[in-house]
Design an enzyme around this catalytic site. Structure first.
Site, short mmCIF file in Angstrom:
data_model
loop_
_atom_site.label_atom_id
_atom_site.label_comp_id
_atom_site.label_asym_id
_atom_site.label_seq_id
_atom_site.Cartn_x
_atom_site.Cartn_y
_atom_site.Cartn_z
N HIS A 102 0.83 -1.21 0.00
CA HIS A 102 0.00 0.00 0.00
C HIS A 102 0.86 1.26 0.00
CE1 HIS A 102 -3.49 -2.53 1.91
NE2 HIS A 102 -3.18 -2.91 0.69
C1 LIG Z 1 0.44 -7.39 -4.94
C2 LIG Z 1 -0.49 -6.30 -4.51
C3 LIG Z 1 -1.65 -6.61 -3.80
C4 LIG Z 1 -2.51 -5.60 -3.39
N1 LIG Z 1 -3.72 -5.93 -2.83
C5 LIG Z 1 -4.65 -4.95 -2.64
C6 LIG Z 1 -5.99 -5.28 -2.27
O1 LIG Z 1 -6.39 -6.44 -2.17
N2 LIG Z 1 -6.86 -4.24 -2.04
C7 LIG Z 1 -6.49 -2.93 -2.18
O2 LIG Z 1 -7.31 -2.05 -1.95
N3 LIG Z 1 -5.23 -2.61 -2.55
C8 LIG Z 1 -4.32 -3.57 -2.81
N4 LIG Z 1 -3.07 -3.24 -3.26
C9 LIG Z 1 -2.73 -1.81 -3.38
C10 LIG Z 1 -3.36 -1.15 -4.61
O3 LIG Z 1 -3.46 -2.06 -5.67
C11 LIG Z 1 -2.48 0.06 -5.01
O4 LIG Z 1 -2.35 0.92 -3.88
C12 LIG Z 1 -3.10 0.86 -6.14
O5 LIG Z 1 -3.50 0.00 -7.18
C13 LIG Z 1 -2.14 1.92 -6.66
O6 LIG Z 1 -2.80 2.72 -7.62
P1 LIG Z 1 -2.06 3.88 -8.41
O7 LIG Z 1 -3.05 4.44 -9.37
O8 LIG Z 1 -1.42 4.81 -7.44
O9 LIG Z 1 -0.87 3.14 -9.19
P2 LIG Z 1 -0.90 1.90 -10.19
O10 LIG Z 1 -2.21 1.21 -10.21
O11 LIG Z 1 0.28 1.08 -9.87
O12 LIG Z 1 -0.75 2.57 -11.63
C14 LIG Z 1 0.43 3.13 -12.14
C15 LIG Z 1 0.49 2.84 -13.64
O13 LIG Z 1 1.45 3.68 -14.24
C16 LIG Z 1 2.24 2.94 -15.15
N5 LIG Z 1 3.51 3.64 -15.28
C17 LIG Z 1 4.44 3.84 -14.32
N6 LIG Z 1 5.48 4.53 -14.80
C18 LIG Z 1 5.20 4.79 -16.11
C19 LIG Z 1 5.89 5.48 -17.13
N7 LIG Z 1 7.08 6.06 -16.92
N8 LIG Z 1 5.33 5.54 -18.36
C20 LIG Z 1 4.12 4.97 -18.60
N9 LIG Z 1 3.41 4.31 -17.64
C21 LIG Z 1 3.95 4.23 -16.41
C22 LIG Z 1 2.32 1.56 -14.52
O14 LIG Z 1 2.66 0.57 -15.45
C23 LIG Z 1 0.90 1.41 -13.95
O15 LIG Z 1 0.01 0.87 -14.89
C24 LIG Z 1 -2.19 -4.23 -3.67
C25 LIG Z 1 -1.04 -3.92 -4.38
C26 LIG Z 1 -0.19 -4.93 -4.83
C27 LIG Z 1 1.03 -4.55 -5.63
#
Ligand SMILES: Cc1cc2nc3c(=O)[nH]c(=O)nc-3n(C[C@H](O)[C@H](O)[C@H](O)COP(=O)(O)OP(=O)(O)OC[C@H]3O[C@@H](n4cnc5c(N)ncnc54)[C@H](O)[C@@H]3O)c2cc1C
Ligand SMILES: *[C@@H]1O[C@H](CO)[C@@H](O)[C@H](O)[C@H]1NC(C)=O
Ligand SMILES: *[C@@H]1O[C@H](CO)[C@@H](O)[C@H](O)[C@H]1NC(C)=O
Ligand SMILES: *[C@@H]1O[C@H](CO)[C@@H](O)[C@H](O)[C@H]1NC(C)=O
Ligand SMILES: *[C@@H]1O[C@H](CO)[C@@H](O)[C@H](O)[C@H]1NC(C)=O
Ligand SMILES: *[C@@H]1O[C@H](CO)[C@@H](O)[C@H](O)[C@H]1NC(C)=O
Ligand SMILES: *[C@@H]1O[C@H](CO)[C@@H](O)[C@H](O)[C@H]1NC(C)=O
Ligand SMILES: *[C@@H]1O[C@H](CO)[C@@H](O)[C@H](O)[C@H]1NC(C)=O
Ligand SMILES: *[C@@H]1O[C@H](CO)[C@@H](O)[C@H](O)[C@H]1NC(C)=O
Length: 534
Positions: free
Chosen positions: A471
């Site tokens: 997280h």
């Molecule tokens: C293994 C795991 C299990 C989890 N389990 C849960 C759960 O059960 N319930 C829950 O609520 N949360 C869970 N989480 C946490 C939750 O999934 C994350 O906190 C959340 O998805 C993050 O969202 P975000 O939009 O900040 O980033 P992300 O969803 O990670 O999105 C970032 C995106 O940007 C892209 N990106 C990055 N850099 C670049 C670049 N330079 N150029 C182009 N694209 C790029 C990446 O490829 C990715 O697609 C879990 C996380 C993980 C890793």
């Protein structure tokens, strides 16, 4: 369940055959889904996008990025640039039976999950695929508490509408598996009361949460939300990694304006030198970073927005000396008891039930995770909801495809360590509850934990076993890197909308709130520009 027991009884050959059949059925099903044509145009051909202009450019098609892009597309043209490939047709992503498999096989540049080890020595992962971390996570869905929403200062009515918008498309009420029912009893026996049944809400006691896995065991990622706007006005560029933001007007005392992005093709050989560009129309739109808690601060730094001393070390020209970029990196420390699974509970199992203690301090969950392609382990895990310890993120290289260097300083603050001792006691109560103990029936892998009891022994256990709940957040905090409207301070036409903006995690699992945030900020932008009345 009956099917699973049946398979367990026959061993690995049948299992392998079954998985192949499943894969086949799945592939035929998923291609039909794509032909449904309600998804936007997706391409991996960088030259198709190079030199083109869009009203908005969303960097990162992840948890927050997809709902944001869908919402903006209601009125504007949107380019989504995602470094990974498509989640559709990949059974490791779409099938609950393969939950956790994507974390088992990682490589440096192309795997769906990108592994990294923090400076603290903790093993972590982040999504590298359209759908972002929703494509690899546990799927547990729980809204933030009203208290959290008020603390952040969001509009409560819009928050509610945005959660509902997300839930209507990608969230289901789960049917409890046997192990999840056992966890539920165990939490109640350990005194985590009251029992709240099924609810989205983050409330004290034991509850069943929502899930992004549906009744057929199919995962819904944030990419499914792209259908909810005007898909005809979204272009998704896959397999393209954004290197930096293009600015206009820097260095002459005028305010810097984001004009577009520079990107490379991710599927290139890693020695590729060719950079492509895409631009904003001159229509008052923005480049919006939704690249996650590691990705967004990384791109700001690569673009010359960050602490001047650090940027100079890497030879990056300074666009804005912004000392807070990459600061305030946080992760919720967790500890777990790990038990090797018996044959009848060898299938991966995503968390569906949570115990939330008084004052929302700790969250307890249980799952079954693969440790190889034919063995699983059962963790009973607790996380600290609001840690104080913070770390930082810095670049190690100017290659945008590589991980930045991250530290979270897990348990460094005394209060966090004191809380971890309490977590360890709680873990003992849940793991030692009659229901859980009978189900597991095995000696935990880290059995000394059950024998140790002094606070000092518990501290030692915490130090040695601290792990992530995945997280992570921070790095582009509201009030330090972005303002209340998620605009980057000191630059026009540039925003950040994702987990990097959180000063603290929503207490509960953050996915629901990040999906909500994408929708919410999209609506806020449409409202600001007078485009909508809702
Ligand atoms: C293994 C795991 C299990 C989890 N389990 C849960 C759960 O059960 N319930 C829950 O609520 N949360 C869970 N989480 C946490 C939750 O999934 C994350 O906190 C959340 O998805 C993050 O969202 P975000 O939009 O900040 O980033 P992300 O969803 O990670 O999105 C970032 C995106 O940007 C892209 N990106 C990055 N850099 C670049 C670049 N330079 N150029 C182009 N694209 C790029 C990446 O490829 C990715 O697609 C879990 C996380 C993980 C890793
Ligand atoms: C896409 O958005 C633009 C605004 O930039 C609008 O003029 C155009 O009509 C939209 N296209 C579609 C197919 O809706
Ligand atoms: C995109 O990247 C994914 C993951 O690395 C890969 O499987 C896929 O073949 C790539 N697609 C193209 C068109 O390069
Ligand atoms: C920079 O911004 C100015 C003012 O908006 C504009 O006239 C000019 O064309 C821009 N330059 C480039 C290279 O986009
Ligand atoms: C922006 O810069 C130009 C020259 O570089 C200068 O003439 C102009 O006054 C500046 N505008 C502002 C608002 O500072
Ligand atoms: C990249 O270049 C280095 C050094 O020239 C070489 O060793 C490496 O094999 C190249 N990588 C690829 C994927 O071609
Ligand atoms: C950059 O900002 C830091 C902290 O705000 C400050 O100490 C430093 O002097 C600044 N550097 C330059 C070159 O302005
Ligand atoms: C798992 O698979 C490996 C390699 O395929 C095999 O050597 C091992 O015996 C299997 N283990 C079990 C428990 O089936
Ligand atoms: C930083 O980069 C160097 C050289 O590429 C590498 O040896 C080192 O392991 C990297 N450090 C981290 C923390 O990634």
């Amino acid at each position: 369940m009956a099917l699973q027991q049946h398979i367990a009884a026959y061993g690995d050959k049948l299992l392998a055959a079954f998985f192949l059949l499943l894969l086949f059925l799945h592939l035929s099903h998923s291609s039909a889904h794509i032909e449904g044509a309600s998804l936007p145009h997706m391409t991996s051909d960088a030259s198709e996008i190079a030199g083109k202009s869009y009203d908005y450019i969303v960097v990162g098609g992840g948890t927050a990025g997809c709902p944001l892009a869908a919402t903006l597309s209601e009125k504007y043209s949107v380019l989504v640039v995602e470094r990974g490939g498509s989640p559709y047709g990949n059974p490791w992503i779409t099938e609950k039976l393969f939950y956790g498999f994507s974390l088992l096989q990682t490589d440096e540049f192309t795997s769906v999950a990108q592994a990294f080890v923090t400076e603290d020595g903790v093993q972590c992962h982040r999504g590298r695929v359209l759908g972002g971390s929703t494509a690899i996570n546990g799927g547990f869905y729980s809204r933030a508490s009203g208290d959290f929403v008020r603390r952040v200062g969001w509009d409560e009515e819009l928050v509610k509408e945005a959660y509902e918008w997300v839930e209507s498309e990608v969230v289901s009420k789960p049917e409890l598996t046997m192990w999840q029912a056992v966890v539920e009893f165990g939490l109640l026996e350990a005194g985590i009361l009251p029992y709240n049944g099924f609810t989205w809400e983050h409330v004290e006691g034991t509850k069943i949460g929502g899930s992004t896995f549906d009744a057929w065991g199919k995962r819904h990622t944030s990419a499914d939300l792209l259908q909810m706007g005007n898909p005809e006005n979204i272009t998704v560029l896959l397999n393209a990694t954004v290197k930096s933001i293009i600015f206009n007007g820097s260095g002459d005392g005028n305010k810097t304006i984001a004009r577009g992005i520079t990107f490379i093709s991710s599927s290139g050989d890693g020695n590729q030198t060719y950079d492509y560009e895409a631009y904003l129309n001159h229509h008052g739109g923005d480049v919006i970073l939704s690249a996650g808690a590691l990705g967004s601060p990384q791109i700001l730094l690569l673009s010359g927005i960050g602490p001047e001393t650090h940027l100079s070390q890497l030879g990056i020209p300074v666009v804005l000396n912004s000392s807070k970029v990459g600061h305030g990196m946080k992760d919720n420390p967790g500890i777990a008891l790990l038990v090797d699974s018996k044959p009848e509970s060898r299938f991966p199992d995503a968390p569906q039930v949570a115990g939330i203690t008084k004052g929302f301090e700790f969250i307890v969950e249980g799952g079954i995770l693969p440790v190889s392609f034919n063995t699983t382990r059962i963790p009973v895990a607790v996380k600290l909801a609001f840690p104080e310890s913070k770390g930082k993120l810095e670049l190690n290289t100017t290659d945008p495809r590589r991980n930045p260097v991250v530290s979270f300083n897990y348990l460094k603050k005394d209060r966090d360590m004191d809380q971890c001792v309490k977590m360890a006691q709680l873990l003992k109560r849940v793991a030692g509850s009659p229901s859980v103990a009978i189900f597991l029936g095995y000696v935990p892998q880290n059995k000394n934990f059950f024998l140790s009891s002094s606070d000092e022994e518990m501290r030692e256990f915490c130090r040695k076993n601290v792990r992530t709940f995945y997280h992570y957040h921070g790095g582009c905090g509201v009030g330090s890197v972005v303002d209340e409207d998620y605009r980057v301070y000191g630059v026009d036409g540039l925003r950040v909308v994702d987990g990097s903006t959180f000063l603290e995690s929503p207490g509960t699992n953050p996915m629901a709130t990040l999906l909500m945030l994408g929708r919410y900020q999209g609506v806020e932008i449409l409202r600001e520009r007078g485009e909508v009345s809702y």
